[in-house]
Design a protein around this motif. Structure first.
Motif, short mmCIF file in Angstrom:
data_model
loop_
_atom_site.label_atom_id
_atom_site.label_comp_id
_atom_site.label_asym_id
_atom_site.label_seq_id
_atom_site.Cartn_x
_atom_site.Cartn_y
_atom_site.Cartn_z
N VAL A 171 0.86 -1.19 0.00
CA VAL A 171 0.00 0.00 0.00
C VAL A 171 0.89 1.23 0.00
O VAL A 171 1.79 1.36 0.84
N GLY A 172 0.64 2.10 -0.93
CA GLY A 172 1.48 3.27 -1.08
C GLY A 172 0.69 4.56 -1.10
O GLY A 172 -0.53 4.58 -1.27
N TRP A 173 1.42 5.64 -0.92
CA TRP A 173 0.89 6.99 -1.07
C TRP A 173 1.66 7.69 -2.18
O TRP A 173 2.89 7.60 -2.24
N PHE A 174 0.90 8.37 -3.01
CA PHE A 174 1.46 9.19 -4.07
C PHE A 174 0.86 10.59 -3.93
O PHE A 174 -0.14 10.78 -3.22
N ARG A 175 1.43 11.55 -4.62
CA ARG A 175 0.86 12.89 -4.62
C ARG A 175 1.03 13.52 -5.98
O ARG A 175 1.93 13.17 -6.74
N GLN A 176 0.14 14.45 -6.26
CA GLN A 176 0.19 15.14 -7.54
C GLN A 176 -0.13 16.60 -7.32
O GLN A 176 -1.23 16.95 -6.87
N ALA A 177 0.84 17.44 -7.64
CA ALA A 177 0.65 18.89 -7.56
C ALA A 177 0.17 19.39 -8.92
O ALA A 177 0.40 18.74 -9.94
N PRO A 178 -0.48 20.55 -8.95
CA PRO A 178 -0.98 21.08 -10.22
C PRO A 178 0.14 21.21 -11.26
O PRO A 178 1.21 21.75 -10.97
N GLY A 179 -0.13 20.69 -12.44
CA GLY A 179 0.83 20.79 -13.52
C GLY A 179 2.00 19.83 -13.44
O GLY A 179 2.90 19.88 -14.28
N LYS A 180 1.98 18.96 -12.45
CA LYS A 180 3.08 18.01 -12.28
C LYS A 180 2.56 16.58 -12.37
O LYS A 180 1.38 16.32 -12.22
N GLU A 181 3.50 15.68 -12.58
CA GLU A 181 3.14 14.27 -12.64
C GLU A 181 2.94 13.72 -11.23
O GLU A 181 3.47 14.25 -10.25
N ARG A 182 2.20 12.64 -11.17
CA ARG A 182 2.00 11.97 -9.89
C ARG A 182 3.32 11.37 -9.45
O ARG A 182 4.02 10.73 -10.23
N GLU A 183 3.67 11.58 -8.18
CA GLU A 183 4.95 11.11 -7.70
C GLU A 183 4.81 10.27 -6.44
O GLU A 183 3.90 10.46 -5.64
N PHE A 184 5.73 9.35 -6.29
CA PHE A 184 5.75 8.45 -5.15
C PHE A 184 6.10 9.21 -3.88
O PHE A 184 6.96 10.09 -3.88
N VAL A 185 5.42 8.83 -2.78
CA VAL A 185 5.70 9.42 -1.48
C VAL A 185 6.24 8.36 -0.51
O VAL A 185 7.31 8.50 0.05
N ALA A 186 5.46 7.28 -0.34
CA ALA A 186 5.86 6.24 0.61
C ALA A 186 5.06 4.98 0.32
O ALA A 186 3.99 5.03 -0.27
N THR A 187 5.61 3.85 0.76
CA THR A 187 4.89 2.60 0.60
C THR A 187 5.22 1.68 1.78
O THR A 187 6.26 1.84 2.42
N ILE A 188 4.33 0.75 2.03
CA ILE A 188 4.55 -0.21 3.10
C ILE A 188 4.08 -1.58 2.67
O ILE A 188 3.04 -1.72 2.02
N TYR A 189 4.86 -2.59 3.00
CA TYR A 189 4.54 -3.96 2.67
C TYR A 189 3.86 -4.65 3.85
O TYR A 189 3.84 -4.12 4.96
#
Length: 122
Positions: A33-51
């Motif tokens: 399970v992971g978290w990603f984020r997307q700022a306006p005008g930017k691509e979605r980027e990885f933040v953190a994940t946990i197994y």
């Protein structure tokens, strides 16, 4: 499995916010399970994940400031943010996927929640 992200809001720089990802329909204790984020005008980027094992990985930009942990009994994954910065402002998405492959790639996750807005004011 369906995912519901919540907990976003407005926070002053340096403050903290806790985001929650709740799963329904099927337990996701076998998934990454992971978290990603997307700022306006930017691509979605990885933040953190946990197994399932509890092993976690973080993007360099949030390492030491964000913490991810999971509660399989309640089918939730939490992203605790601290020492927030204006550049953390984005829509945050939680996602789940099989444990193989790249943990930081969007394509590594098959189910996505709807996103929750985090705004950090300077």
């Amino acid at each position: 499995v369906q995912l519901q992200a919540s907990g976003g809001g407005l926070v002053q720089a340096g403050g903290s916010l806790e985001l929650s990802c709740a799963a329904s329909g099927r337990a996701f204790n076998t998934y990454r399970v992971g978290w990603f984020r997307q700022a306006p005008g930017k691509e979605r980027e990885f933040v953190a994940t946990i197994y399932r094992s509890g092993t976690s990985y973080y993007a360099d930009s949030v390492k030491g400031r964000f913490t991810i942990f999971r509660n399989d009994a309640e089918n939730t994954v939490i992203l605790r943010t601290s020492k927030t910065r204006p550049e953390d402002t984005a829509v945050y998405y939680c996602a789940s996927g099989p444990p193989g492959g790249s943990y930081s790639a969007v394509r590594g996750y098959t189910v996505w929640g709807q996103g929750t807005q985090v705004t950090v004011s300077s």
